[in-house]
Write a protein that holds these residues in place. Structure first.
Motif, PDB file in Angstrom:
ATOM      1  N   VAL A   1       0.876  -1.217  -0.015  1.00  5.32           N
ATOM      2  CA  VAL A   1      -0.128   0.024   0.051  1.00  5.32           C
ATOM      3  C   VAL A   1       0.863   1.246   0.108  1.00  5.32           C
ATOM      4  N   LEU A   2       1.861   1.303   0.848  1.00  7.16           N
ATOM      5  CA  LEU A   2       2.804   2.393   0.881  1.00  7.16           C
ATOM      6  C   LEU A   2       3.514   2.808  -0.214  1.00  7.16           C
ATOM      7  N   THR A   3       3.995   1.671  -0.967  1.00  4.65           N
ATOM      8  CA  THR A   3       4.832   1.765  -2.088  1.00  4.65           C
ATOM      9  C   THR A   3       4.258   1.830  -3.492  1.00  4.65           C
ATOM     10  N   LYS A   4       3.291   1.344  -3.473  1.00  5.98           N
ATOM     11  CA  LYS A   4       2.384   1.105  -4.970  1.00  5.98           C
ATOM     12  C   LYS A   4       1.290   2.043  -5.154  1.00  5.98           C
ATOM     13  N   CYS A   5       0.762   2.572  -4.244  1.00 11.81           N
ATOM     14  CA  CYS A   5      -0.496   3.491  -4.560  1.00 11.81           C
ATOM     15  C   CYS A   5      -0.280   4.490  -5.375  1.00 11.81           C
ATOM     16  N   THR A   6      -0.847   5.044  -6.182  1.00  8.46           N
ATOM     17  CA  THR A   6      -1.064   5.917  -7.142  1.00  8.46           C
ATOM     18  C   THR A   6      -2.028   6.876  -7.429  1.00  8.46           C
ATOM     19  N   SER A   7      -1.991   8.029  -7.893  1.00  6.47           N
ATOM     20  CA  SER A   7      -3.207   8.847  -8.036  1.00  6.47           C
ATOM     21  C   SER A   7      -3.192   9.670  -9.189  1.00  6.47           C
ATOM     22  N   ASN A   8      -4.229  10.099  -9.958  1.00  4.22           N
ATOM     23  CA  ASN A   8      -3.784  11.020 -10.967  1.00  4.22           C
ATOM     24  C   ASN A   8      -5.377  11.750 -11.123  1.00  4.22           C
ATOM     25  N   SER A   9      -5.070  12.934 -11.938  1.00  4.22           N
ATOM     26  CA  SER A   9      -6.227  13.876 -12.086  1.00  4.22           C
ATOM     27  C   SER A   9      -6.229  14.431 -13.515  1.00  4.22           C
ATOM     28  N   ALA A  10      -7.429  14.444 -14.384  1.00  7.68           N
ATOM     29  CA  ALA A  10      -7.251  15.425 -15.468  1.00  7.68           C
ATOM     30  C   ALA A  10      -7.241  16.775 -15.433  1.00  7.68           C
ATOM     31  N   TYR A  11      -6.332  17.247 -16.284  1.00  5.63           N
ATOM     32  CA  TYR A  11      -6.344  18.465 -16.281  1.00  5.63           C
ATOM     33  C   TYR A  11      -7.691  19.273 -16.568  1.00  5.63           C
ATOM     34  N   SER A  12      -8.659  18.598 -17.336  1.00  2.00           N
ATOM     35  CA  SER A  12      -9.768  19.229 -17.517  1.00  2.00           C
ATOM     36  C   SER A  12     -10.794  19.370 -16.540  1.00  2.00           C
ATOM     37  N   LYS A  13     -10.318  18.703 -15.254  1.00  2.00           N
ATOM     38  CA  LYS A  13     -11.169  18.707 -14.043  1.00  2.00           C
ATOM     39  C   LYS A  13     -11.062  20.192 -13.367  1.00  2.00           C
ATOM     40  N   PHE A  14      -9.967  20.881 -13.899  1.00  2.00           N
ATOM     41  CA  PHE A  14      -9.575  22.057 -13.180  1.00  2.00           C
ATOM     42  C   PHE A  14     -10.137  23.195 -14.347  1.00  2.00           C
ATOM     43  N   ASP A  15      -9.491  22.956 -15.456  1.00  2.00           N
ATOM     44  CA  ASP A  15      -9.619  23.855 -17.011  1.00  2.00           C
ATOM     45  C   ASP A  15     -10.143  22.993 -17.793  1.00  2.00           C
ATOM     46  N   PRO A  16     -11.472  23.012 -18.274  1.00  2.00           N
ATOM     47  CA  PRO A  16     -12.364  24.327 -17.898  1.00  2.00           C
ATOM     48  C   PRO A  16     -13.287  23.911 -16.572  1.00  2.00           C
ATOM     49  N   TYR A  17     -13.144  22.724 -16.104  1.00  2.00           N
ATOM     50  CA  TYR A  17     -14.531  22.315 -15.315  1.00  2.00           C
ATOM     51  C   TYR A  17     -14.498  23.003 -14.024  1.00  2.00           C
ATOM     52  N   LEU A  18     -13.336  23.098 -13.021  1.00  2.00           N
ATOM     53  CA  LEU A  18     -13.731  23.920 -11.721  1.00  2.00           C
ATOM     54  C   LEU A  18     -13.823  25.239 -11.768  1.00  2.00           C
ATOM     55  N   PHE A  19     -13.106  25.764 -12.676  1.00  2.00           N
ATOM     56  CA  PHE A  19     -13.024  27.226 -12.882  1.00  2.00           C
ATOM     57  C   PHE A  19     -13.926  27.994 -13.689  1.00  2.00           C
ATOM     58  N   ASP A  20     -14.881  26.903 -14.354  1.00  2.00           N
ATOM     59  CA  ASP A  20     -15.995  27.229 -15.334  1.00  2.00           C
ATOM     60  C   ASP A  20     -15.514  28.201 -16.370  1.00  2.00           C
ATOM     61  N   VAL A  21     -14.290  28.015 -17.013  1.00  2.00           N
ATOM     62  CA  VAL A  21     -13.452  28.643 -17.729  1.00  2.00           C
ATOM     63  C   VAL A  21     -14.707  29.349 -19.052  1.00  2.00           C
ATOM     64  N   HIS A  22     -15.497  28.651 -19.308  1.00  2.00           N
ATOM     65  CA  HIS A  22     -16.438  28.754 -20.367  1.00  2.00           C
ATOM     66  C   HIS A  22     -17.790  29.350 -20.047  1.00  2.00           C
ATOM     67  N   GLY A  23     -18.027  29.290 -18.758  1.00  2.00           N
ATOM     68  CA  GLY A  23     -19.351  29.787 -18.272  1.00  2.00           C
ATOM     69  C   GLY A  23     -20.297  28.608 -18.510  1.00  2.00           C
ATOM     70  N   GLU A  24     -19.995  27.597 -18.897  1.00  2.00           N
ATOM     71  CA  GLU A  24     -21.066  26.493 -19.352  1.00  2.00           C
ATOM     72  C   GLU A  24     -21.521  25.672 -18.151  1.00  2.00           C
ATOM     73  N   TYR A  25     -21.011  25.592 -16.880  1.00  2.00           N
ATOM     74  CA  TYR A  25     -21.341  24.729 -15.890  1.00  2.00           C
ATOM     75  C   TYR A  25     -22.227  25.345 -14.859  1.00  2.00           C
ATOM     76  N   LYS A  26     -21.891  26.517 -14.520  1.00  2.00           N
ATOM     77  CA  LYS A  26     -22.447  27.616 -13.356  1.00  2.00           C
ATOM     78  C   LYS A  26     -22.928  26.849 -12.336  1.00  2.00           C
ATOM     79  N   HIS A  27     -21.802  25.880 -11.790  1.00  2.00           N
ATOM     80  CA  HIS A  27     -21.933  25.154 -10.408  1.00  2.00           C
ATOM     81  C   HIS A  27     -21.579  25.893  -9.397  1.00  2.00           C
ATOM     82  N   GLY A  28     -20.835  27.143  -9.630  1.00  2.00           N
ATOM     83  CA  GLY A  28     -20.299  28.003  -8.571  1.00  2.00           C
ATOM     84  C   GLY A  28     -19.060  27.404  -7.806  1.00  2.00           C
ATOM     85  N   LYS A  29     -18.624  26.392  -8.152  1.00  2.00           N
ATOM     86  CA  LYS A  29     -17.335  25.966  -7.357  1.00  2.00           C
ATOM     87  C   LYS A  29     -16.173  26.533  -7.422  1.00  2.00           C
ATOM     88  N   ASP A  30     -16.046  27.552  -8.630  1.00  2.00           N
ATOM     89  CA  ASP A  30     -15.122  28.242  -8.757  1.00  2.00           C
ATOM     90  C   ASP A  30     -14.971  29.543  -7.527  1.00  2.00           C
TER      91      ASP A  30
END
Ligand SMILES: [Zn+2]
Length: 178
Positions: A66-95
């Motif tokens: 567990v200590l040596t083999k666990c890994t994680s990743n995240s997609a760039y798109s989860k932040f840009d555009p999604y989290l910061f709602d760059v194109h104003g399309e989600y309107k979730h207000g999380k930004d």
């Protein structure tokens, strides 16, 4: 004659982990069981999922793995555009919250790296909570801490992750609540 007094010091015992193993008997394939196959969980935080014809078992796994083999990743798109709602399309207000803390879409690489780092560190420590389980898999929530840019005060929030086989977690929600 001499003798030694052996002193024993209490050692902190490492958290115990197990792997969900779906036994394939070639009959029915429960999609939820398949979605849990080879996923790693801390023993006390293993999904409580059973159904009629389930042959799944839990196999112990060494904490060293567990200590040596666990890994994680995240997609760039989860932040840009999604989290910061760059194109104003989600309107979730999380930004709004991130912007109040001084973060903008320019901080995507920092936030992405920080969430991946803290995400896997907390997962390995068993600092996660089980979330929704369905055919797509088991979600967990993990608390992430960052500093406000103006005051340096630490703020924290929940992120959502999907548990994948062999100790891998993938970010699905960069902001899942306070
Ligand atoms: Zn099963």
């Amino acid at each position: 004659m001499s003798y030694y007094v052996r002193k024993s010091y209490p050692q902190p015992s490492p958290p115990e982990w197990n792997m969900w193993v779906h036994q394939n008997y070639g009959r029915t394939h429960c999609k939820v069981c398949l979605a849990l196959d080879r996923r790693w969980f801390k023993k006390e935080k293993t999904p409580d999922w059973k159904h009629g014809s389930c042959h799944c078992v839990l196999e112990d796994i060494p904490y060293f793995d567990v200590l040596t083999k666990c890994t994680s990743n995240s997609a760039y798109s989860k932040f840009d555009p999604y989290l910061f709602d760059v194109h104003g399309e989600y309107k979730h207000g999380k930004d709004k919250l991130f912007k109040a803390w001084g973060y903008t879409v320019e901080d995507t690489m920092f936030l992405k790296a920080e969430m991946e780092k803290q995400g896997v560190e907390n997962y390995v420590k068993g600092k996660y909570e089980l979330g929704k389980l369905n055919d797509n898999g088991q979600r967990v929530s993990i608390r992430i801490e960052i500093a406000r840019k103006d005051t340096g005060e630490k703020v924290s929030f929940l992120t959502g992750w999907m548990v994948h086989p062999n100790g891998h977690i993938q970010l699905i929600t960069p902001y899942g609540g306070k």
